[in-house]
Design a protein around this motif. Structure first.
Motif, PDB file in Angstrom:
ATOM      1  N   GLN A 192       8.502  34.019  -0.844  1.00 21.26           N
ATOM      2  CA  GLN A 192       9.500  32.992  -0.714  1.00 21.26           C
ATOM      3  C   GLN A 192      10.709  33.245   0.278  1.00 21.26           C
ATOM      4  O   GLN A 192      11.004  32.222   0.846  1.00 21.26           O
ATOM      5  N   GLU A 193      10.873  34.518   0.237  1.00 13.99           N
ATOM      6  CA  GLU A 193      11.934  34.938   1.153  1.00 13.99           C
ATOM      7  C   GLU A 193      11.772  34.500   2.660  1.00 13.99           C
ATOM      8  O   GLU A 193      12.118  34.074   3.689  1.00 13.99           O
ATOM      9  N   ALA A 194      10.337  35.088   2.980  1.00 13.38           N
ATOM     10  CA  ALA A 194       9.748  35.207   4.211  1.00 13.38           C
ATOM     11  C   ALA A 194       9.528  33.593   4.573  1.00 13.38           C
ATOM     12  O   ALA A 194      10.113  33.105   5.794  1.00 13.38           O
ATOM     13  N   GLU A 195       9.288  32.578   3.683  1.00 12.54           N
ATOM     14  CA  GLU A 195       8.911  31.240   3.887  1.00 12.54           C
ATOM     15  C   GLU A 195      10.545  30.749   4.382  1.00 12.54           C
ATOM     16  O   GLU A 195      10.569  29.655   5.095  1.00 12.54           O
ATOM     17  N   GLN A 196      11.324  30.925   3.542  1.00 15.55           N
ATOM     18  CA  GLN A 196      12.710  30.404   3.729  1.00 15.55           C
ATOM     19  C   GLN A 196      13.155  30.938   5.360  1.00 15.55           C
ATOM     20  O   GLN A 196      13.733  29.948   5.742  1.00 15.55           O
ATOM     21  N   LEU A 197      13.094  32.190   5.424  1.00 16.00           N
ATOM     22  CA  LEU A 197      13.622  32.528   6.932  1.00 16.00           C
ATOM     23  C   LEU A 197      13.116  31.803   7.910  1.00 16.00           C
ATOM     24  O   LEU A 197      13.742  31.586   8.965  1.00 16.00           O
ATOM     25  N   ILE A 198      11.656  31.863   7.984  1.00 15.14           N
ATOM     26  CA  ILE A 198      10.825  31.203   9.044  1.00 15.14           C
ATOM     27  C   ILE A 198      11.219  29.666   9.027  1.00 15.14           C
ATOM     28  O   ILE A 198      11.350  29.105   9.992  1.00 15.14           O
ATOM     29  N   ALA A 235      -4.204  46.248   6.375  1.00 12.37           N
ATOM     30  CA  ALA A 235      -5.433  45.635   7.099  1.00 12.37           C
ATOM     31  C   ALA A 235      -6.594  46.242   6.649  1.00 12.37           C
ATOM     32  O   ALA A 235      -7.662  45.622   6.740  1.00 12.37           O
ATOM     33  N   GLY A 236      -6.450  47.423   6.156  1.00 12.77           N
ATOM     34  CA  GLY A 236      -7.791  48.081   5.317  1.00 12.77           C
ATOM     35  C   GLY A 236      -8.511  47.353   4.297  1.00 12.77           C
ATOM     36  O   GLY A 236      -9.590  47.414   3.897  1.00 12.77           O
ATOM     37  N   PHE A 237      -7.669  46.535   3.569  1.00 12.95           N
ATOM     38  CA  PHE A 237      -7.962  45.613   2.601  1.00 12.95           C
ATOM     39  C   PHE A 237      -8.099  44.277   3.202  1.00 12.95           C
ATOM     40  O   PHE A 237      -8.366  43.066   2.188  1.00 12.95           O
ATOM     41  N   GLY A 238      -8.430  44.003   4.335  1.00 12.49           N
ATOM     42  CA  GLY A 238      -8.400  42.600   5.111  1.00 12.49           C
ATOM     43  C   GLY A 238      -7.185  41.918   4.862  1.00 12.49           C
ATOM     44  O   GLY A 238      -7.124  40.567   4.815  1.00 12.49           O
ATOM     45  N   ALA A 239      -5.890  42.532   4.405  1.00 13.63           N
ATOM     46  CA  ALA A 239      -4.741  41.703   4.326  1.00 13.63           C
ATOM     47  C   ALA A 239      -3.938  41.559   5.641  1.00 13.63           C
ATOM     48  O   ALA A 239      -4.110  42.420   6.700  1.00 13.63           O
ATOM     49  N   GLU A 240      -3.246  40.130   5.898  1.00 15.61           N
ATOM     50  CA  GLU A 240      -2.315  40.010   6.895  1.00 15.61           C
ATOM     51  C   GLU A 240      -0.801  40.144   6.349  1.00 15.61           C
ATOM     52  O   GLU A 240      -0.539  39.518   5.178  1.00 15.61           O
ATOM     53  N   ILE A 241       0.363  40.357   7.224  1.00 18.20           N
ATOM     54  CA  ILE A 241       1.423  40.292   6.895  1.00 18.20           C
ATOM     55  C   ILE A 241       2.011  38.597   7.360  1.00 18.20           C
ATOM     56  O   ILE A 241       2.659  38.071   6.632  1.00 18.20           O
ATOM     57  N   LEU A 242       1.307  38.333   8.573  1.00 14.73           N
ATOM     58  CA  LEU A 242       1.697  37.135   8.972  1.00 14.73           C
ATOM     59  C   LEU A 242       0.177  36.516   9.629  1.00 14.73           C
ATOM     60  O   LEU A 242      -0.300  37.231  10.351  1.00 14.73           O
ATOM     61  N   SER A 243      -0.012  35.346   9.271  1.00  7.55           N
ATOM     62  CA  SER A 243      -1.275  34.820  10.198  1.00  7.55           C
ATOM     63  C   SER A 243      -0.848  34.529  11.566  1.00  7.55           C
ATOM     64  O   SER A 243       0.008  34.369  11.909  1.00  7.55           O
ATOM     65  N   LYS A 244      -1.750  34.140  12.292  1.00  6.17           N
ATOM     66  CA  LYS A 244      -1.757  33.886  13.699  1.00  6.17           C
ATOM     67  C   LYS A 244      -0.820  32.491  13.770  1.00  6.17           C
ATOM     68  O   LYS A 244      -0.374  32.460  15.110  1.00  6.17           O
ATOM     69  N   ASP A 245      -0.896  31.542  12.967  1.00  7.53           N
ATOM     70  CA  ASP A 245       0.121  30.606  12.954  1.00  7.53           C
ATOM     71  C   ASP A 245       1.523  30.660  12.497  1.00  7.53           C
ATOM     72  O   ASP A 245       2.178  29.595  12.431  1.00  7.53           O
ATOM     73  N   GLY A 246       1.623  31.948  12.248  1.00  6.01           N
ATOM     74  CA  GLY A 246       3.199  32.225  11.799  1.00  6.01           C
ATOM     75  C   GLY A 246       3.266  31.923  10.277  1.00  6.01           C
ATOM     76  O   GLY A 246       4.517  31.735   9.757  1.00  6.01           O
ATOM     77  N   THR A 247       2.205  31.717   9.424  1.00  2.00           N
ATOM     78  CA  THR A 247       2.300  31.716   8.088  1.00  2.00           C
ATOM     79  C   THR A 247       2.588  32.922   7.202  1.00  2.00           C
ATOM     80  O   THR A 247       1.514  33.798   7.579  1.00  2.00           O
ATOM     81  N   PRO A 248       3.668  33.464   6.505  1.00  2.82           N
ATOM     82  CA  PRO A 248       3.535  34.456   5.848  1.00  2.82           C
ATOM     83  C   PRO A 248       2.515  34.775   4.763  1.00  2.82           C
ATOM     84  O   PRO A 248       2.186  33.452   4.143  1.00  2.82           O
ATOM     85  N   CYS A 249       1.749  36.080   4.734  1.00  4.41           N
ATOM     86  CA  CYS A 249       0.768  36.221   3.829  1.00  4.41           C
ATOM     87  C   CYS A 249       0.935  37.153   2.604  1.00  4.41           C
ATOM     88  O   CYS A 249       0.155  37.804   2.227  1.00  4.41           O
ATOM     89  N   LEU A 250       2.231  37.601   2.167  1.00  3.76           N
ATOM     90  CA  LEU A 250       2.794  38.479   1.280  1.00  3.76           C
ATOM     91  C   LEU A 250       2.125  38.382  -0.053  1.00  3.76           C
ATOM     92  O   LEU A 250       2.393  39.342  -0.595  1.00  3.76           O
ATOM     93  N   ASP A 251       1.956  37.046  -0.481  1.00  2.00           N
ATOM     94  CA  ASP A 251       1.540  37.059  -2.080  1.00  2.00           C
ATOM     95  C   ASP A 251       0.046  37.016  -2.107  1.00  2.00           C
ATOM     96  O   ASP A 251      -0.551  36.482  -3.295  1.00  2.00           O
ATOM     97  N   SER A 252      -0.651  37.108  -1.001  1.00  2.00           N
ATOM     98  CA  SER A 252      -2.115  37.145  -1.116  1.00  2.00           C
ATOM     99  C   SER A 252      -2.741  38.197  -2.091  1.00  2.00           C
ATOM    100  O   SER A 252      -2.153  39.342  -2.266  1.00  2.00           O
ATOM    101  N   ALA A 253      -3.955  37.937  -2.600  1.00  2.00           N
ATOM    102  CA  ALA A 253      -4.717  38.844  -3.429  1.00  2.00           C
ATOM    103  C   ALA A 253      -4.984  40.244  -2.667  1.00  2.00           C
ATOM    104  O   ALA A 253      -4.951  41.439  -3.141  1.00  2.00           O
ATOM    105  N   GLU A 254      -5.157  40.191  -1.357  1.00  2.00           N
ATOM    106  CA  GLU A 254      -5.520  41.214  -0.620  1.00  2.00           C
ATOM    107  C   GLU A 254      -4.393  42.146  -0.282  1.00  2.00           C
ATOM    108  O   GLU A 254      -4.337  43.300  -0.546  1.00  2.00           O
TER     109      GLU A 254
END
Length: 403
Positions: free
Chosen positions: A393-399, A193-212
């Motif tokens: 990819q794993e998170a997207e598949q599970l969701i 979070a200190g880098f502005g990164a999220e694990i999961l967006s508010k709409d339920g989209t995983p964000c694990l491959d983001s630059a942050e």
């Protein structure tokens, strides 16, 4: 609706329908007894029981401890014969139970203007899809904790580079300048979070491959290299408690234990990350009371009276004194006992930048995916870009499988 949640809802509906038919008419509902499930320690329960006893003899409140509260709740749903009327638990499961339709809107029981004294982030944590499903009582954040025997107040790092320099100078011979549960998602989330990164967006989209996320993991790794490889809860707490680690990031629950051992322990603001100018921003967990729909509809008067007791600022003040809980109401911080409690006041300061744990159903699958990612990067030394792509990819598949 998601398959798993839909299946759960249907099971609850069928079970509740069958049992309600056996239970008889609405007139047979005991609206003078309120059952509240919880998983809290004795000090918290004693305060709550004492305050709620003022409703006797008109209303009898039963506080029933459940070690497996979340699973038990899934089993009973809104069944009036088996389910509680209310339960006290962290906010992060609200989305699951809101989706299966067992929770009542708090604003149907308490006028919204009576919620204005609550800290904004506690109400945000209690809200799912614009509906408030929890009445906050107290919250917890992680804290920067240090042993004053080794780290003087003047040496407490104000930035992460200061922390790294301290680690380089003081990590040797079995001693560590700083340790943390670096590969546990709840603890690592603050660095992300200190880098502005999220694990999961508010709409339920995983964000694990983001630059942050990649930047946070890459930066954090140099700190991990100066810590022991094994950093589970027991290991980290033992290293700190036994004086082998000079500082750590831990929950307020650690402090009474180390104080009892004689440690002169200090708490400080989270270090600011030099690369971003933001502090380490840990997750915030809000503990509060949720009301089941059956109780809200059939015991509304009694439920509202219970909520009114729990809204008394004195309840939160007494909880803070008994168990170090940080009150959810702003007005509590005018109390002299609260002002003089350095741990509670530091949690309030940390909470200014803390991030409420996501309360959406998709988060359930993210804990394990994120844990695997941290293990790959921090413990197995795998490539960050490849590891984050795999985790995404794993998170997207599970969701997707939940839909």
């Amino acid at each position: 609706m998601k398959k798993r949640l839909f299946s759960l809802l249907m099971t609850m509906a069928v079970t509740a329908g069958l049992l309600t038919g056996c239970a008889g008419s609405k007139a047979q509902v005991d609206d003078k007894t309120i059952v509240i499930w919880h998983d809290k320690e004795d000090a918290v329960v004693e305060v709550l029981q004492d305050k709620l006893s003022q409703l006797e003899p008109d209303i009898h409140v039963v506080l029933e401890k459940k070690s497996d509260l979340t699973e038990s709740l899934k089993m009973v749903g809104n069944d009036p014969n088996s389910a509680p009327d209310m339960y006290i638990f962290a906010h992060d499961k609200i989305g699951v139970y809101a989706e299966v339709g067992i929770l009542a809107d708090i604003k149907d029981l308490i006028p919204e203007d009576q919620l204005t004294d609550y800290i904004d982030t506690t109400l945000a944590a209690a809200t799912y899809k614009d509906t408030i499903y929890q009445l906050p009582i107290y919250y917890e954040t992680l804290l920067f904790v240090y042993n004053k025997r080794y780290m003087e107040d003047s040496e407490v790092p104000s930035t992460t580079e200061d922390l790294y320099a301290y680690m380089e100078e003081n990590t040797a011979g079995g001693h560590y300048g700083f340790v943390e549960q670096h590969s546990t998602p709840y603890y690592a989330a603050g660095w992300l979070a200190g880098f502005g990164a999220e694990i999961l967006s508010k709409d339920g989209t995983p964000c694990l491959d983001s630059a942050e996320v990649q930047s946070a993991l890459n930066y954090h790794k140099k700190f991990v290299e100066l810590m022991p490889g094994e950093t589970e809860y027991a290991t980290v707490n033992t290293l700190f408690s036994e004086g082998m680690a000079h500082s750590t990031i831990a929950g307020p629950w650690l402090i009474p234990t180390v104080r009892e051992s004689g440690m002169d322990v200090g708490v400080a603001p989270m270090p600011v990350i030099d690369e971003t100018g933001k502090p380490i921003m840990p997750y915030m967990g809000v503990q509060g009371v949720q009301v089941l729909k059956f109780a809200a509809e059939n015991k509304k008067d009694s439920v509202t009276k219970v909520l009114n007791v729990l809204m008394d600022p004195e309840v939160e003040i007494e909880l803070a004194k008994a168990s170090g809980c940080a009150p959810a109401r702003n007005s509590c911080y005018d109390n002299a006992d609260i002002k003089s409690d350095e741990v509670v006041m530091m949690m309030k300061e940390t909470a200014q930048n803390a991030v409420p744990m996501p309360n959406i159903p998709e988060m359930d699958v993210m804990w394990s995916v994120m844990g695997n990612l941290l293990t790959d990067v921090n413990l197995s030394g795998k490539d960050i870009a490849e590891s984050t792509a795999k985790a995404q990819q794993e998170a997207e598949q599970l969701i997707q499988s939940m839909k």
